[in-house]
Design an enzyme around this catalytic site. Structure first.
Site: not given
Ligand code: GRF
Length: 212
Positions: A13, A108, A110, A137, A146, A175
């Site tokens: 997380g 999402n 990735h 991404s 993805d 990220e």
């Protein structure tokens, strides 16, 4: 009005933490209402509780089929009035029905520069290919692996002698920077999915429209 948002996790997380930190510091257009994990032991649940967020564990092993799990997940999200989902290290494939129901409303992260290296072992693949740049991404989730339309990306160099861990940590830092920004852009409606394609409305245009 802020967009009621859920984050769905399976593990550490750290991306959830970045989304929480941005939410607390930057007054984004998303409002965190719920964190769901399919793993009761996910460390991310502790982060959510510390942030004062409602948490829910939906254990996929208790369901006979993927569809049954997804139906329960869907209903739990609807019951809490959720309108936007961030998958942040959620390690399960979602059924086509679930993905269709949340099209344009589920994003999402990735750890590669998609469309390169979808799926698992992204850093191993990047090092094997010898790419000089990798990254991450944020995508709208579609029925493929993805393969959804790209909302945001960040690039990092691959340095001589990098291990998978070196690269993973360099990418993870990016990220944490772009995921909350992308979630905010989607919540604002400045990035949308239209007929499977991303449509961006720059902030300045929106302000121009407001002035008119
Ligand atoms: C991240 O690398 C993300 O890109 C991938 O899974 C990892 C989750 O890490 N989908 P965390 O649970 O957010 O720390």
């Amino acid at each position: 009005m802020k967009v009621p948002t859920a984050v769905i996790i399976s593990g550490a997380g750290s991306n959830l933490q970045a989304i929480i930190d941005y939410w607390k510091a930057c007054d984004p257009a998303y409002d965190l209402k719920l964190v769901i994990s399919n793993q009761a032991q996910a460390k991310g649940l502790v982060r959510a509780v510390k942030a004062g967020l409602p948490v829910m564990v939906i254990d996929h092993k208790k369901f006979a089929t993927r569809e049954a799990f997804d139906a329960d997940l869907h209903q739990s999200l609807k019951d809490q009035g959720i309108e936007l989902i961030a998958l942040a290290g959620f390690l399960r494939l979602l059924s086509d029905k679930f993905v269709k129901d949340w099209a344009g409303k589920m994003i999402n992260i990735h750890p590669s520069l998609l469309p390169a290296f979808p799926g698992l072992k992204t850093h191993q693949k990047a090092l094997k290919y010898g790419v000089r740049y990798s990254g991450c991404s944020v995508i709208f989730v579609d029925e493929g692996v993805d393969s959804g339309a790209i909302i945001e990306q960040a690039v990092v160099p691959v340095l001589d002698g990098d291990t998978e861990m070196d690269l993973a940590l360099r990418v993870l830092k990016e990220e944490h920077r772009i995921f909350p920004l992308a979630l905010d852009e989607v919540a604002h409606g400045r990035v949308k999915l239209v007929d499977g394609l991303v449509v961006r409305t720059p902030q300045d245009d929106q302000e121009g429209v407001k002035k008119l």
